[in-house]
Design a protein around this motif. Structure first.
Motif, short mmCIF file in Angstrom:
data_model
loop_
_atom_site.label_atom_id
_atom_site.label_comp_id
_atom_site.label_asym_id
_atom_site.label_seq_id
_atom_site.Cartn_x
_atom_site.Cartn_y
_atom_site.Cartn_z
N GLU A 167 1.02 -1.08 0.07
CA GLU A 167 0.00 -0.18 -0.22
C GLU A 167 0.99 1.18 -0.09
O GLU A 167 1.90 1.12 0.67
N ILE A 168 0.49 2.19 -0.81
CA ILE A 168 1.26 3.42 -0.76
C ILE A 168 0.49 4.60 -0.01
O ILE A 168 -0.47 5.12 -0.59
N HIS A 187 -1.26 7.81 1.27
CA HIS A 187 -1.53 8.92 0.76
C HIS A 187 -2.84 9.56 1.60
O HIS A 187 -3.66 8.75 1.81
N LEU A 195 4.13 8.55 -8.62
CA LEU A 195 3.13 9.24 -8.18
C LEU A 195 3.27 10.83 -7.53
O LEU A 195 3.17 10.88 -6.60
N ASP A 196 3.74 11.53 -8.36
CA ASP A 196 4.34 12.87 -8.00
C ASP A 196 3.13 13.78 -7.87
O ASP A 196 2.02 13.47 -8.33
N ASP A 243 9.66 -0.79 -5.85
CA ASP A 243 9.85 0.44 -5.11
C ASP A 243 9.94 1.80 -6.04
O ASP A 243 10.07 2.83 -5.37
N PRO A 253 6.10 4.58 -6.34
CA PRO A 253 5.80 5.66 -5.68
C PRO A 253 6.47 6.96 -6.17
O PRO A 253 5.90 8.10 -6.22
N SER A 254 7.58 6.82 -6.81
CA SER A 254 8.24 8.03 -7.17
C SER A 254 7.37 8.68 -8.64
O SER A 254 7.73 9.63 -8.92
N LEU A 299 -0.53 -1.34 -4.76
CA LEU A 299 0.28 -1.73 -5.82
C LEU A 299 0.29 -3.24 -6.03
O LEU A 299 0.32 -3.92 -4.82
N VAL A 355 -1.34 -0.33 -10.36
CA VAL A 355 -1.38 0.88 -9.57
C VAL A 355 -2.81 0.84 -9.34
O VAL A 355 -3.40 1.36 -10.28
#
Length: 82
Positions: free
Chosen positions: A6-7, A9, A53-54, A47, A50-51, A16, A25
């Motif tokens: 999980e990312i 937010h 998802l800016d 990994d 997440p980058s 993911l 995603v």
């Protein structure tokens, strides 16, 4: 489909997953969901997701969710359901 992580937010639930050679995603907001698929070969490791998802991307996701809600409301009204 295998859950990877999980990312975190504050506004969305972001998960993911890995399935069939792709990372998936899933971004959820209330009753709506947006799904993005990325070929595993395009990323070195999960990994890196997440980058992607800016702020600029997530602003567009937010706008898309708004449009989805409007579209849903309009079709309900057009068809005398809502």
């Amino acid at each position: 489909m295998r859950f990877v992580q999980e990312i975190p937010h504050p506004q969305f639930r972001i998960g993911l997953y890995a399935w069939n050679g792709k990372y998936i995603v899933k971004i959820e907001a209330g009753p709506y969901e947006q799904t993005y698929k990325v070929n595993e070969m395009d990323l070195l490791q999960p990994d890196a997701v997440p980058s992607l998802l800016d702020v600029a991307f997530l602003e567009k996701v937010t706008q898309r969710f708004r449009e989805m809600a409007i579209d849903w409301q309009e079709t309900g009204e057009r068809n005398d359901v809502f």
